[in-house]
Design a protein around this motif. Structure first.
Motif, PDB file in Angstrom:
ATOM      1  N   GLY A  60       0.801  -1.219   0.000  1.00  0.00           N
ATOM      2  CA  GLY A  60       0.000   0.000   0.000  1.00  0.00           C
ATOM      3  C   GLY A  60       0.827   1.258   0.000  1.00  0.00           C
ATOM      4  O   GLY A  60       0.364   2.308   0.440  1.00  0.00           O
ATOM      5  N   VAL A  61       2.065   1.165  -0.469  1.00  0.00           N
ATOM      6  CA  VAL A  61       2.888   2.362  -0.646  1.00  0.00           C
ATOM      7  C   VAL A  61       3.096   2.571  -2.135  1.00  0.00           C
ATOM      8  O   VAL A  61       2.961   1.635  -2.928  1.00  0.00           O
ATOM      9  CB  VAL A  61       4.249   2.267   0.090  1.00  0.00           C
ATOM     10  CG1 VAL A  61       4.038   2.106   1.595  1.00  0.00           C
ATOM     11  CG2 VAL A  61       5.098   1.124  -0.454  1.00  0.00           C
ATOM     12  N   GLU A  62       3.405   3.784  -2.517  1.00  0.00           N
ATOM     13  CA  GLU A  62       3.673   4.105  -3.913  1.00  0.00           C
ATOM     14  C   GLU A  62       5.058   4.699  -4.011  1.00  0.00           C
ATOM     15  O   GLU A  62       5.502   5.392  -3.108  1.00  0.00           O
ATOM     16  CB  GLU A  62       2.648   5.111  -4.437  1.00  0.00           C
ATOM     17  CG  GLU A  62       1.274   4.528  -4.547  1.00  0.00           C
ATOM     18  CD  GLU A  62       0.588   4.934  -5.825  1.00  0.00           C
ATOM     19  OE1 GLU A  62       0.912   5.989  -6.377  1.00  0.00           O
ATOM     20  OE2 GLU A  62      -0.275   4.167  -6.254  1.00  0.00           O
ATOM     21  N   GLY A  63       5.721   4.425  -5.101  1.00  0.00           N
ATOM     22  CA  GLY A  63       7.044   4.976  -5.346  1.00  0.00           C
ATOM     23  C   GLY A  63       8.109   3.899  -5.210  1.00  0.00           C
ATOM     24  O   GLY A  63       7.962   2.947  -4.443  1.00  0.00           O
ATOM     25  N   TYR A  64       9.174   4.079  -5.992  1.00  0.00           N
ATOM     26  CA  TYR A  64      10.266   3.108  -5.975  1.00  0.00           C
ATOM     27  C   TYR A  64      10.962   3.058  -4.620  1.00  0.00           C
ATOM     28  O   TYR A  64      11.212   1.973  -4.080  1.00  0.00           O
ATOM     29  CB  TYR A  64      11.294   3.433  -7.063  1.00  0.00           C
ATOM     30  CG  TYR A  64      10.744   3.315  -8.460  1.00  0.00           C
ATOM     31  CD1 TYR A  64      10.260   2.097  -8.939  1.00  0.00           C
ATOM     32  CD2 TYR A  64      10.706   4.415  -9.298  1.00  0.00           C
ATOM     33  CE1 TYR A  64       9.759   1.981 -10.218  1.00  0.00           C
ATOM     34  CE2 TYR A  64      10.200   4.302 -10.588  1.00  0.00           C
ATOM     35  CZ  TYR A  64       9.729   3.084 -11.038  1.00  0.00           C
ATOM     36  OH  TYR A  64       9.230   2.974 -12.304  1.00  0.00           O
ATOM     37  N   VAL A  65      11.279   4.214  -4.069  1.00  0.00           N
ATOM     38  CA  VAL A  65      11.991   4.253  -2.789  1.00  0.00           C
ATOM     39  C   VAL A  65      11.106   3.715  -1.677  1.00  0.00           C
ATOM     40  O   VAL A  65      11.549   2.926  -0.829  1.00  0.00           O
ATOM     41  CB  VAL A  65      12.487   5.682  -2.483  1.00  0.00           C
ATOM     42  CG1 VAL A  65      13.066   5.780  -1.086  1.00  0.00           C
ATOM     43  CG2 VAL A  65      13.514   6.118  -3.518  1.00  0.00           C
ATOM     44  N   GLU A  66       9.842   4.117  -1.671  1.00  0.00           N
ATOM     45  CA  GLU A  66       8.920   3.653  -0.642  1.00  0.00           C
ATOM     46  C   GLU A  66       8.738   2.140  -0.707  1.00  0.00           C
ATOM     47  O   GLU A  66       8.751   1.462   0.330  1.00  0.00           O
ATOM     48  CB  GLU A  66       7.558   4.355  -0.807  1.00  0.00           C
ATOM     49  CG  GLU A  66       7.582   5.834  -0.524  1.00  0.00           C
ATOM     50  CD  GLU A  66       7.922   6.720  -1.725  1.00  0.00           C
ATOM     51  OE1 GLU A  66       7.612   7.916  -1.681  1.00  0.00           O
ATOM     52  OE2 GLU A  66       8.506   6.215  -2.704  1.00  0.00           O
ATOM     53  N   SER A  67       8.583   1.612  -1.916  1.00  0.00           N
ATOM     54  CA  SER A  67       8.407   0.171  -2.081  1.00  0.00           C
ATOM     55  C   SER A  67       9.653  -0.591  -1.650  1.00  0.00           C
ATOM     56  O   SER A  67       9.568  -1.634  -0.996  1.00  0.00           O
ATOM     57  CB  SER A  67       8.076  -0.153  -3.544  1.00  0.00           C
ATOM     58  OG  SER A  67       6.843   0.425  -3.891  1.00  0.00           O
ATOM     59  N   THR A  68      10.815  -0.051  -1.990  1.00  0.00           N
ATOM     60  CA  THR A  68      12.078  -0.669  -1.578  1.00  0.00           C
ATOM     61  C   THR A  68      12.218  -0.646  -0.061  1.00  0.00           C
ATOM     62  O   THR A  68      12.651  -1.634   0.552  1.00  0.00           O
ATOM     63  CB  THR A  68      13.263   0.045  -2.244  1.00  0.00           C
ATOM     64  OG1 THR A  68      13.091  -0.021  -3.662  1.00  0.00           O
ATOM     65  CG2 THR A  68      14.585  -0.576  -1.857  1.00  0.00           C
ATOM     66  N   ALA A  69      11.836   0.458   0.554  1.00  0.00           N
ATOM     67  CA  ALA A  69      11.925   0.576   2.013  1.00  0.00           C
ATOM     68  C   ALA A  69      11.042  -0.466   2.700  1.00  0.00           C
ATOM     69  O   ALA A  69      11.457  -1.097   3.683  1.00  0.00           O
ATOM     70  CB  ALA A  69      11.528   1.989   2.454  1.00  0.00           C
ATOM     71  N   MET A  70       9.838  -0.676   2.172  1.00  0.00           N
ATOM     72  CA  MET A  70       8.952  -1.685   2.771  1.00  0.00           C
ATOM     73  C   MET A  70       9.520  -3.081   2.547  1.00  0.00           C
ATOM     74  O   MET A  70       9.374  -3.960   3.392  1.00  0.00           O
ATOM     75  CB  MET A  70       7.538  -1.573   2.204  1.00  0.00           C
ATOM     76  CG  MET A  70       6.808  -0.290   2.591  1.00  0.00           C
ATOM     77  SD  MET A  70       6.666  -0.012   4.372  1.00  0.00           S
ATOM     78  CE  MET A  70       7.856   1.314   4.584  1.00  0.00           C
TER      79      MET A  70
END
Length: 156
Positions: A60-70
């Protein structure tokens, strides 16, 4: 939302593109995501099956960095889970922590994925001029991250 034949027809109307070869036509971008407030714990585990961790965009996150962080957080917690260690949650003052708060606290009925924004962070204490807010958010996040890192180091 145009069909590929319709895209082909319209593009061919553009002078100079009558004979162009198109490698790929466009399509509507659609993300698949879980209703995180309902299904996931703060450590990205499926509530009904805690041995399953979810990572990346599906959380439920958007963005490359956000997805990588999760993905990083899910991987760290899955490793800790397998070794019977305490699972870790970054402080809410950090970008990862703010995203996790969104995943946990957003409205369950209208949940939508988010990129990290300052609006997800806990409010700053006191009054801060608008032009100084981003610096204050960053400073507070770095302090919280350092304290979290130190606590983790003590418990390794």
């Amino acid at each position: 939302k145009l069909t590929w034949p319709e895209q082909r027809r319209i593009f061919r109307m553009i002078p100079g593109l009558e004979g162009a070869v198109f490698a790929r036509y466009g399509s509507v971008h659609r993300n698949t995501f879980l209703n995180a407030p309902t299904l996931l714990t703060a450590s990205l585990q499926l509530r009904s099956r805690p041995e399953l961790f979810f990572a990346g965009q599906i959380t439920g996150v958007e963005g490359y960095v956000e997805s990588t962080a999760m993905g990083l957080l899910a991987g760290l917690n899955a490793s800790r889970f397998c070794r019977n260690r305490v699972l870790i949650l970054p402080p809410p003052e950090t970008a990862m922590g703010a995203l996790l708060s969104h995943l946990q606290n957003a409205d369950r009925k209208s949940f939508q994925p988010m990129n990290v924004t300052f609006g997800l962070f806990p409010p700053l204490a006191g009054r801060t001029r608008r032009k100084d807010r981003s610096v204050q958010y960053a400073r507070r996040a770095l302090e919280a991250l350092a304290a979290w890192r130190d606590r983790l180091a003590e418990n390794c």
